[in-house]
Design a protein around this motif. Sequence first.
Motif, PDB file in Angstrom:
ATOM      1  N   ASP A 154      -4.180 -11.821  -9.895  1.00 38.72           N
ATOM      2  CA  ASP A 154      -3.979 -10.610 -10.695  1.00 38.72           C
ATOM      3  C   ASP A 154      -4.685  -9.387 -10.127  1.00 38.72           C
ATOM      4  O   ASP A 154      -4.247  -8.259 -10.343  1.00 38.72           O
ATOM      5  N   GLN A 155      -5.785  -9.586  -9.411  1.00 36.71           N
ATOM      6  CA  GLN A 155      -6.551  -8.429  -8.957  1.00 36.71           C
ATOM      7  C   GLN A 155      -5.792  -7.570  -7.928  1.00 36.71           C
ATOM      8  O   GLN A 155      -6.154  -6.423  -7.692  1.00 36.71           O
ATOM      9  N   HIS A 156      -4.725  -8.127  -7.362  1.00 34.50           N
ATOM     10  CA  HIS A 156      -3.986  -7.366  -6.346  1.00 34.50           C
ATOM     11  C   HIS A 156      -2.648  -6.816  -6.828  1.00 34.50           C
ATOM     12  O   HIS A 156      -1.950  -6.136  -6.068  1.00 34.50           O
ATOM     13  N   TRP A 157      -2.276  -7.108  -8.092  1.00 39.65           N
ATOM     14  CA  TRP A 157      -0.960  -6.647  -8.545  1.00 39.65           C
ATOM     15  C   TRP A 157      -0.841  -5.120  -8.504  1.00 39.65           C
ATOM     16  O   TRP A 157       0.190  -4.570  -8.096  1.00 39.65           O
ATOM     17  N   GLY A 158      -1.893  -4.428  -8.968  1.00 40.68           N
ATOM     18  CA  GLY A 158      -1.831  -2.966  -8.975  1.00 40.68           C
ATOM     19  C   GLY A 158      -1.658  -2.396  -7.589  1.00 40.68           C
ATOM     20  O   GLY A 158      -0.877  -1.457  -7.376  1.00 40.68           O
ATOM     21  N   LEU A 159      -2.375  -2.969  -6.624  1.00 41.98           N
ATOM     22  CA  LEU A 159      -2.262  -2.506  -5.240  1.00 41.98           C
ATOM     23  C   LEU A 159      -0.869  -2.775  -4.689  1.00 41.98           C
ATOM     24  O   LEU A 159      -0.257  -1.897  -4.064  1.00 41.98           O
ATOM     25  N   ILE A 160      -0.358  -3.982  -4.922  1.00 40.32           N
ATOM     26  CA  ILE A 160       0.977  -4.320  -4.408  1.00 40.32           C
ATOM     27  C   ILE A 160       2.036  -3.407  -5.012  1.00 40.32           C
ATOM     28  O   ILE A 160       2.924  -2.901  -4.305  1.00 40.32           O
ATOM     29  N   ASP A 161       1.965  -3.177  -6.325  1.00 38.41           N
ATOM     30  CA  ASP A 161       2.943  -2.294  -6.965  1.00 38.41           C
ATOM     31  C   ASP A 161       2.850  -0.876  -6.411  1.00 38.41           C
ATOM     32  O   ASP A 161       3.880  -0.205  -6.208  1.00 38.41           O
ATOM     33  N   SER A 162       1.630  -0.408  -6.152  1.00 42.07           N
ATOM     34  CA  SER A 162       1.461   0.942  -5.598  1.00 42.07           C
ATOM     35  C   SER A 162       2.024   1.025  -4.182  1.00 42.07           C
ATOM     36  O   SER A 162       2.670   2.019  -3.821  1.00 42.07           O
ATOM     37  N   LEU A 163       1.777  -0.015  -3.390  1.00 41.20           N
ATOM     38  CA  LEU A 163       2.323  -0.031  -2.030  1.00 41.20           C
ATOM     39  C   LEU A 163       3.846  -0.079  -2.058  1.00 41.20           C
ATOM     40  O   LEU A 163       4.520   0.605  -1.265  1.00 41.20           O
ATOM     41  N   ARG A 164       4.393  -0.865  -2.977  1.00 37.98           N
ATOM     42  CA  ARG A 164       5.856  -0.945  -3.063  1.00 37.98           C
ATOM     43  C   ARG A 164       6.460   0.358  -3.575  1.00 37.98           C
ATOM     44  O   ARG A 164       7.551   0.755  -3.163  1.00 37.98           O
ATOM     45  N   SER A 165       5.756   1.022  -4.478  1.00 38.72           N
ATOM     46  CA  SER A 165       6.244   2.328  -4.949  1.00 38.72           C
ATOM     47  C   SER A 165       6.263   3.340  -3.810  1.00 38.72           C
ATOM     48  O   SER A 165       7.133   4.206  -3.744  1.00 38.72           O
ATOM     49  N   LYS A 166       5.308   3.206  -2.906  1.00 37.59           N
ATOM     50  CA  LYS A 166       5.216   4.134  -1.774  1.00 37.59           C
ATOM     51  C   LYS A 166       6.209   3.799  -0.667  1.00 37.59           C
ATOM     52  O   LYS A 166       6.892   4.680  -0.135  1.00 37.59           O
ATOM     53  N   PHE A 167       6.295   2.510  -0.296  1.00 36.12           N
ATOM     54  CA  PHE A 167       7.095   2.113   0.866  1.00 36.12           C
ATOM     55  C   PHE A 167       8.454   1.514   0.510  1.00 36.12           C
ATOM     56  O   PHE A 167       9.322   1.398   1.368  1.00 36.12           O
ATOM     57  N   GLY A 168       8.634   1.118  -0.750  1.00 32.82           N
ATOM     58  CA  GLY A 168       9.926   0.589  -1.175  1.00 32.82           C
ATOM     59  C   GLY A 168      10.218  -0.798  -0.627  1.00 32.82           C
ATOM     60  O   GLY A 168       9.351  -1.490  -0.101  1.00 32.82           O
ATOM     61  N   PHE A 169      11.481  -1.216  -0.771  1.00 31.87           N
ATOM     62  CA  PHE A 169      11.948  -2.518  -0.313  1.00 31.87           C
ATOM     63  C   PHE A 169      13.146  -2.319   0.613  1.00 31.87           C
ATOM     64  O   PHE A 169      13.939  -1.390   0.423  1.00 31.87           O
ATOM     65  N   SER A 170      13.311  -3.207   1.561  1.00 31.59           N
ATOM     66  CA  SER A 170      14.559  -3.217   2.323  1.00 31.59           C
ATOM     67  C   SER A 170      15.647  -3.818   1.440  1.00 31.59           C
ATOM     68  O   SER A 170      15.362  -4.556   0.487  1.00 31.59           O
ATOM     69  N   ASN A 171      16.896  -3.506   1.741  1.00 27.62           N
ATOM     70  CA  ASN A 171      18.005  -4.089   0.976  1.00 27.62           C
ATOM     71  C   ASN A 171      17.997  -5.616   1.095  1.00 27.62           C
ATOM     72  O   ASN A 171      18.303  -6.337   0.138  1.00 27.62           O
TER      73      ASN A 171
END
Length: 220
Positions: A154-171
């Motif tokens: 759980d301690q990394h969920w916020g970081l992962i979500d922030s990174l994904r919001s910044k860099f997005g996902f490939s299709n």
Amino acid sequence: MHFTGMNDTTYARVRDRIREDILTGVFAPGVRLVVAELVQRYGVSQMPIREALQQLQGEGLVSLLPQKGASVRKLDEHFISNMYDVRMAIETMLVRRSIEYMTESQICVLEQIQNDYEIAVESDKMSEALHLNEKFHSIINVTAHNPEAVKIIDQHWGLIDSLRSKFGFSNKRVKEIISDHRQIIEALKQRDVQLAATVTEKHVKEAKDDLILRMRTLTE
């Protein structure tokens, strides 16, 4: 650990703003984070600032050293790879154990979350999709009855979500998530421990590879 009387909303807001400022380069790697300056910047007292820095240390974004205070750590591919390798080991263990305790009603909830996730993705609602993805995995992780392991995850969920919001996902990654989630649900239904573990391990590795590739592509 939260300080007595801490307003969780204030603490979370400050933590998220500091994290965002680190990820967007406002605070560069190596920069000292002086509490008095952060108090002025974010308009709060020292208490939520200190608690936010403790949380960000847990995420790996901040280093806290005696007599030296807080400083920003370098967020590089090595850090991301290590973080996901830890997640891979723990989540694989948790999904194995969750099968022993998973109820039919919980599986139904997972199916509904997955349905909502796919709708959110189709509607390009990134924030909602991230929330549903976290909820999906949280149900599985908590069901394994190992709160110490869940705390690490759980301690990394916020970081992962922030990174994904910044860099997005490939299709490609979005399609993989949907396929993997469906396979995990099927494995839970069939009480197939090995399949659940295999898909979960693959799921986390693909997440790591995709995020690192997105970071390379968008920062070069």
